[in-house]
Design a protein around this motif. Structure first.
Motif, PDB file in Angstrom:
ATOM      1  N   ARG A  99       0.796  -1.198   0.111  1.00 19.64           N
ATOM      2  CA  ARG A  99       0.155   0.139  -0.252  1.00 19.64           C
ATOM      3  C   ARG A  99       0.916   1.152   0.069  1.00 19.64           C
ATOM      4  NH1 ARG A  99      -5.234  -0.743   0.724  1.00 19.64           N
ATOM      5  NH2 ARG A  99      -6.148  -2.928   1.845  1.00 19.64           N
ATOM      6  N   LEU A 100       1.997   1.157   0.438  1.00 14.03           N
ATOM      7  CA  LEU A 100       3.011   2.437   0.601  1.00 14.03           C
ATOM      8  C   LEU A 100       4.072   2.284  -0.338  1.00 14.03           C
ATOM      9  CD1 LEU A 100       3.596   4.990   2.191  1.00 14.03           C
ATOM     10  CD2 LEU A 100       4.982   3.481   3.708  1.00 14.03           C
ATOM     11  N   TRP A 125       0.245   6.498  -0.829  1.00 12.04           N
ATOM     12  CA  TRP A 125      -0.559   5.456   0.063  1.00 12.04           C
ATOM     13  C   TRP A 125      -1.699   4.996  -0.487  1.00 12.04           C
ATOM     14  CZ3 TRP A 125      -5.131   5.116   2.866  1.00 12.04           C
ATOM     15  CH2 TRP A 125      -5.229   3.989   3.935  1.00 12.04           C
TER      16      TRP A 125
END
Length: 606
Positions: free
Chosen positions: A93-94, A141
């Motif tokens: 996600r990051l 993100w």
């Protein structure tokens, strides 16, 4: 909608990621008449989710045109640059990415030809130097319902432009413009994931701060002092002629220009079957300040003409001008956007229509301060008129309403694609570069009252067989003033300068893939590029007629390498790319002549 001053659209530049490619890439190129460039990139994974790349680039051009005054090339350039990119994805996600770039550029001068003679011939030094460092940090993100990205930019720029501002073999005046600029930008973008009902949205905040320090003295030299000052003054008062103390003196101008701005924007997209609707708006605020100091310390001697015709010293006059001040401009606007797109049946393309508002912020004409100071000096001597600094130095924002309809079409089982568009642009207070009449030393940005532009573009690509592709594109633009009175001349109905009426590109590509040998593919390219007619000034008295340039190349591709032999402007077409005036004299910048060269590339993957 998303960028500051992106009145012509926003451009995204993508570079190769070290997470998707690892290895070495190398390029070297040489061409006649005298240009070389080389680049290398190393891409490496330090860990499964961490990668880095380092790229370097260098180029040198001897130049294509010579200055008749000294026999040296007037357009030589040398450039160096480097880029260090780091990409880290600690989780799915990051992602964090940073790009650090630095570069240095050196230019020897400018191939500006005097219109009356057609010669490039000037006596004073001309060069340009620029050093730049930029850093961009992107943190992204991706969540279950929305994603958020922060893009932070830092920039440092230092340059020096020194030129013979009259561009003649006589010593009138020179300009040195040194500036140092630092800037920081922050863009935060939030995107909503598609929900049931095919609704998408995004919202963002943009902010920036930029500060520039500039020193821009105009130095009057012997011919300029005699022609522009002494003769002017002595003709108006022949009984008390003057003679300047020295044959060279500067008109000094120092500036500090801090600018900041913020913006909020939002866009919504909604899909209903084959229909796609988009609506968005951006609110933009900007403030620019100008702190200036203009100063000059010089003097002259006044003589009295005797009955015998002899000169007798009368008195000495000292000139000590030191003026400073502050100016401020604030701009606020909102920019809406509406578009609709319809997907045609059988995946054959789409048709669309858009309406958007464009905006370009105002600013300050720093180059005119030397002219203001010159007129102030002349006024002290009892001749000339003074400018109103506040009115001549600032120019207003530019606004436009842009209307476009078009279509992207596919035929013959994707063998033929076509893109067609028609546009109309209604512009208010369009920003134009103009050259004040008379013996002025600078140029001025001004605002035309109303302009309109309409035209169309057509692009075709046809692949009748796997070994041949035919490409072609044509653009037409009709851009004219609707209202523009300069104070002396009405330009209504005239063509807007620098807007090419026609652009043309034709290309034929042949592909040959041998079954054996080290060469995997041969690519033959024959192309033609055309541009014009281009008017250079508001009076439409100077123009560049339509011109075409023939290009060709042959490329051999191996498994990890390629070599290309190419030629540009093989017809040796003579054309010009820029026009300006200085002291009422007209100059044109010549376009590059024929070029032939070879480009070698290596691509070694890990």
């Amino acid at each position: 909608l998303y960028g500051r001053n992106t009145i012509a659209g926003l451009i995204n530049v993508y570079t190769l990621s070290p997470l998707s490619y690892q290895g070495l890439r190398f390029m070297a190129e040489g061409s006649l008449p005298g240009a070389y460039r080389a680049g290398m990139g190393v891409y490496h994974k330090l860990a499964p989710r961490l990668g880095m790349s380092i790229n370097g680039y260098a180029s040198h051009t001897h130049g294509y045109f010579r200055n008749l005054h000294n026999g040296k090339h007037a357009d030589g350039t040398t450039d160096f640059s480097g880029r260090w990119r780091t990409v880290w994805r600690p989780t799915d996600r990051l992602s964090i990415e940073n790009v650090l770039s630095a570069g240095h550029s050196k230019q020897s001068g400018y191939p500006y030809a005097y219109v009356e003679t057609g010669d490039i011939n000037y006596n004073d030094t001309c060069f340009y130097r620029r050093t730049s460092v930029t850093d961009g940090l992107t943190v992204r993100w991706i969540g279950p319902h929305f994603s958020i990205a922060s893009i932070t930019g830092l920039q440092y720029l230092k340059d020096n432009m020194t030129l013979d501002q009259d561009f003649l073999p006589e010593s009138y005046f020179t300009l040195t413009q040194k500036q140092k600029e630092t800037a920081v930008t922050e863009d935060i973008v939030v995107k909503g994931n598609a929900l049931q009902g095919d609704y998408k949205w995004l919202a963002g905040f943009f902010g920036f701060y930029k500060e520039m320090d500039m020193n821009a003295p105009v130095t009057f030299k012997d011919t300029g002092i005699a022609t522009l000052i002494e003769n002017h003054r002595n003709n108006s008062n022949p009984y008390y002629p003057i003679s300047w103390d020295s044959r060279e003196f500067p008109l000094n101008s120092d500036f500090n220009i801090p600018t900041f701005g913020v913006a909020l924007y939002h866009e919504s997209k909604y899909d209903v079957g084959n229909w796609h609707f988009t609506a968005g708006v951006r609110f933009d605020f900007e403030q620019a300040r100008l702190k200036y100091r203009s100063h000059c310390d010089t003097g002259y001697d006044i003589y009295a003409v005797q009955p015998t015709g002899a000169y007798q010293h009368f008195q000495k006059a000292e000139i000590d001008i030191d003026e400073s001040g502050k100016l401020k401009r604030r701009y606020f606007t909102w920019m809406p956007k509406v578009s609709v797109l319809y997907d045609l049946p059988f995946e054959s393309g789409n048709v669309y229509a858009t309406v958007t508002k464009g905006y370009k912020s105002g600013g300050f004409n720093t180059q005119m301060f030397s002219e203001v100071l010159q007129q102030r000096l002349m006024r002290i001597m009892g001749i000339g008129t003074e400018y109103d600094v506040n009115s001549i130095v600032g120019y207003k924002p530019e606004y436009s309403w842009n209307y476009e309809i078009g279509s992207h079409l596919t035929f013959l089982q994707n063998k033929l694609t076509a893109d067609i568009s028609l546009f109309y642009i209604d512009c208010r207070d369009q920003q134009l570069t103009m050259f004040p009449a008379g013996s002025t030393t600078g140029r001025i940005m001004t605002n035309a009252g109303k302009t309109r532009s309409f035209g169309g573009e057509l692009t075709l690509s046809y692949t009748p067989a796997t070994f041949i592709t035919l490409n072609g594109s044509y653009g037409y633009t009709n851009a004219r003033f609707r209202e523009f009175f300069s104070g002396k001349t009405d330009y209504k109905g005239k063509v807007i300068p620098y807007a090419p009426q026609n652009t043309l590109f034709l290309q034929t590509l042949f592909y040959v893939s041998p079954r054996r040998g080290v060469v995997k593919h041969w690519i033959f390219d024959l192309n033609l590029k055309g541009t014009g007619k281009i008017y250079w000034n508001e009076e439409n008295a100077r123009w560049q007629k339509f011109y075409a340039q023939l290009g060709a190349s042959v490329t051999a591709e191996g498994k990890h390498w390629s070599i290309q032999l190419w030629g540009k402007n093989l017809t040796g077409t003579r054309y010009h790319t820029f026009y300006f005036m200085s002291m009422g004299n007209e100059f044109l910048q010549r376009g590059r002549p024929w070029q032939i060269g070879a480009t070698l590339r290596f691509d070694i993957k890990k």
